[in-house]
Scaffold this motif. Structure first.
Motif, mmCIF file in Angstrom:
data_model
loop_
_atom_site.group_PDB
_atom_site.id
_atom_site.type_symbol
_atom_site.label_atom_id
_atom_site.label_comp_id
_atom_site.label_asym_id
_atom_site.label_seq_id
_atom_site.Cartn_x
_atom_site.Cartn_y
_atom_site.Cartn_z
ATOM 1 N N ALA A 73 0.834 -1.191 0.000
ATOM 2 C CA ALA A 73 0.000 0.000 0.000
ATOM 3 C C ALA A 73 0.871 1.242 0.000
ATOM 4 C CB ALA A 73 -0.914 -0.006 1.217
ATOM 5 N N GLN A 74 1.906 1.226 0.803
ATOM 6 C CA GLN A 74 2.791 2.390 0.856
ATOM 7 C C GLN A 74 3.351 2.702 -0.522
ATOM 8 O OE1 GLN A 74 5.851 1.790 3.699
ATOM 9 N NE2 GLN A 74 4.523 2.223 5.432
ATOM 10 N N SER A 75 3.654 1.633 -1.247
ATOM 11 C CA SER A 75 4.269 1.857 -2.545
ATOM 12 C C SER A 75 3.299 2.530 -3.500
ATOM 13 C CB SER A 75 4.753 0.536 -3.147
ATOM 14 O OG SER A 75 3.658 -0.252 -3.532
ATOM 15 N N PHE A 76 2.023 2.580 -3.171
ATOM 16 C CA PHE A 76 1.037 3.153 -4.059
ATOM 17 C C PHE A 76 0.804 4.635 -3.784
ATOM 18 C CE2 PHE A 76 -2.884 3.326 -6.474
ATOM 19 C CZ PHE A 76 -2.598 2.438 -7.480
ATOM 20 N N LEU A 199 -7.519 1.190 -4.600
ATOM 21 C CA LEU A 199 -7.037 0.876 -3.260
ATOM 22 C C LEU A 199 -8.238 0.943 -2.312
ATOM 23 C CD1 LEU A 199 -4.746 0.666 -1.109
ATOM 24 C CD2 LEU A 199 -4.637 3.145 -1.177
ATOM 25 N N GLN A 200 -8.525 -0.170 -1.651
ATOM 26 C CA GLN A 200 -9.681 -0.195 -0.741
ATOM 27 C C GLN A 200 -9.169 -0.312 0.688
ATOM 28 O OE1 GLN A 200 -12.409 0.004 -2.540
ATOM 29 N NE2 GLN A 200 -12.310 -1.345 -4.307
ATOM 30 N N PRO A 201 -9.232 0.768 1.465
ATOM 31 C CA PRO A 201 -8.757 0.669 2.851
ATOM 32 C C PRO A 201 -9.601 -0.318 3.645
ATOM 33 C CG PRO A 201 -9.158 2.947 2.210
ATOM 34 C CD PRO A 201 -9.766 2.080 1.149
ATOM 35 N N ASP A 202 -8.952 -1.069 4.509
ATOM 36 C CA ASP A 202 -9.647 -2.006 5.386
ATOM 37 C C ASP A 202 -9.569 -1.429 6.811
ATOM 38 O OD1 ASP A 202 -10.940 -4.225 6.306
ATOM 39 O OD2 ASP A 202 -9.379 -5.672 5.749
ATOM 40 N N ILE A 203 -10.197 -2.125 7.763
ATOM 41 C CA ILE A 203 -10.131 -1.679 9.162
ATOM 42 C C ILE A 203 -9.465 -2.778 9.980
ATOM 43 C CG2 ILE A 203 -11.586 -1.338 11.225
ATOM 44 C CD1 ILE A 203 -13.451 0.328 9.440
ATOM 45 N N ASN A 212 -4.333 0.151 5.178
ATOM 46 C CA ASN A 212 -4.314 0.284 3.718
ATOM 47 C C ASN A 212 -3.705 -0.954 3.108
ATOM 48 O OD1 ASN A 212 -5.298 2.866 3.944
ATOM 49 N ND2 ASN A 212 -3.256 3.740 4.124
ATOM 50 N N VAL A 213 -4.533 -1.715 2.444
ATOM 51 C CA VAL A 213 -4.004 -2.909 1.800
ATOM 52 C C VAL A 213 -4.324 -2.851 0.316
ATOM 53 C CG1 VAL A 213 -4.010 -4.525 3.733
ATOM 54 C CG2 VAL A 213 -6.111 -4.143 2.461
ATOM 55 N N MET A 214 -3.390 -3.318 -0.468
ATOM 56 C CA MET A 214 -3.687 -3.437 -1.895
ATOM 57 C C MET A 214 -3.287 -4.829 -2.341
ATOM 58 S SD MET A 214 -2.929 -0.959 -5.064
ATOM 59 C CE MET A 214 -1.511 -1.777 -5.699
#
Ligand SMILES: Cc1cc2nc3c(=O)[nH]c(=O)nc-3n(C[C@H](O)[C@H](O)[C@H](O)COP(=O)(O)O)c2cc1C
Length: 328
Positions: A73-76, A199-203, A212-214
């Motif tokens: 996610a960070q890389s995005f 990118l769909q953030p999760d909880i 933030n996961v992708m």
């Protein structure tokens, strides 16, 4: 032996398999590896509108508050990316390093002062420019017509700035996608990349924070571009590039049968290494040889909606049939 050469955005490509804009496409070694394994072209990572204007978008700030990110996610995120000057250097270095076409990428949501960077990307040597219209519209007062108008203006500002061919990478979430394509084509877009992935953030329940996961794509996700490419093939003149869920050679062949000019691949290469492009390319060639196809043009679009015996299969008719035939 089948000839895999094709034309995309007016450019000559040795094969229809392209290294998609991704975490892999900011390294020269990866471009060279992709080329040596038969890639038709490479798309660089996106230069973000936010990067260019040095502004943090509201969405990013909101996500950053208390967010927990995976490396992917960070890389995005734009904040993790190289700045415009380095991006221009990347384009120039990529051009020197490989012979296959180098496609720049700009990620934007609205017209702005950033658009002059499109010209600089072209001047740095990019053969074409992909405009990624990645935007999440959560404002209830903004209508679809307003969003689409902004997208059209953003694309227009790039078309005004450059002479190289411009393609537009779209999300599947338009009410009237075919109309959006037709309007952008009318303005001069030469191709469409279907589709970008959001990118769909999760909880995280453990941390009580956003996560933030992708995750990488799965093969079933290829059905969405497959359907739209089949529907649009022959209805627009622009080239159609499939993006999402293509992980093997059969996935490449299917998208071309539906009408794709080229197939862009990211997740499968992140997972298996850039050299996996060789499996996709060689597998496509083997399949073509088995079926007696001497060129990609021989079978492109032969299972698009306009050609298949059951055109309703791509629209609602088949949906109704399938739902009504389910007995549990
Ligand atoms: C790690 C990663 C980074 C990505 N970065 C970009 C990017 O900078 N710009 C862009 O247009 N798409 C980007 N994408 C999206 C891919 O180009 C592609 O559209 C999407 O992942 C679907 O294709 P796939 O199923 O082959 O992964 C990225 C994808 C991944 C996995």
């Amino acid at each position: 032996m089948a000839d895999l050469a094709t034309t995309y955005l007016g450019l000559s490509l040795p094969s229809p398999v392209i290294l998609a804009s991704s975490s892999l496409s900011n390294r020269i070694e990866n471009f060279q590896l992709a080329e040596s394994h038969g890639a038709g072209a490479v798309v660089l990572r996106s230069l973000f509108e936010e990067q260019i204007e040095a502004l943090e978008s509201e969405r990013e700030s909101a996500l950053a508050m208390g967010s927990d990110s995976t490396a992917e996610a960070q890389s995005f995120f734009p904040s993790q990316r190289v700045g415009p000057a380095e991006y221009l250097q990347l384009v120039a270095r990529a051009k020197r390093a490989v012979k296959i076409p180098v496609i720049g990428s700009i990620n934007c949501v609205a017209p702005g002062s950033w658009s002059h960077y499109a010209r600089q990307i072209a001047e740095a040597g990019a053969d074409a420019l992909e405009v990624n219209l990645y935007a999440v519209q959560a404002d209830p007062t903004v209508s679809a017509a307003q969003v689409e108008a902004r997208h059209e203006e953003a694309v227009q500002s790039i078309l005004d700035a450059v002479k190289i061919p411009v393609s537009v990478k779209l999300s599947p979430f338009y009410t009237a996608l075919a109309n959006v394509l037709a309007r952008l084509e009318g303005r001069g877009a030469k191709g469409f990349v279907l589709f970008n992935r959001f990118l769909q953030p999760d909880i995280s329940l453990e941390r009580m924070s956003l996560q933030n996961v992708m995750p990488l794509s799965q093969p079933f996700e290829a059905l969405l571009p497959l359907r739209w490419i089949a529907l649009l093939h022959g209805r627009v003149r622009a080239d159609l590039a499939a993006s999402s869920g293509v992980h093997d050679a059969s996935g490449v062949a299917k998208q071309i049968l539906a009408g794709a000019t080229v197939v862009q691949v990211a997740s499968a290469l992140v997972k298996n290494g850039v050299q996996h492009i060789g499996h996709l390319r060689d597998g496509l060639e083997e399949w073509m040889d088995r079926r007696g196809f001497s060129s990609v043009e021989d079978f492109r679009g032969t299972l698009s909606q306009r050609v298949v015996r059951d055109p309703g299969a791509f629209e609602r008719a088949q949906y109704v049939h399938l739902i009504l035939s389910q007995n549990s």
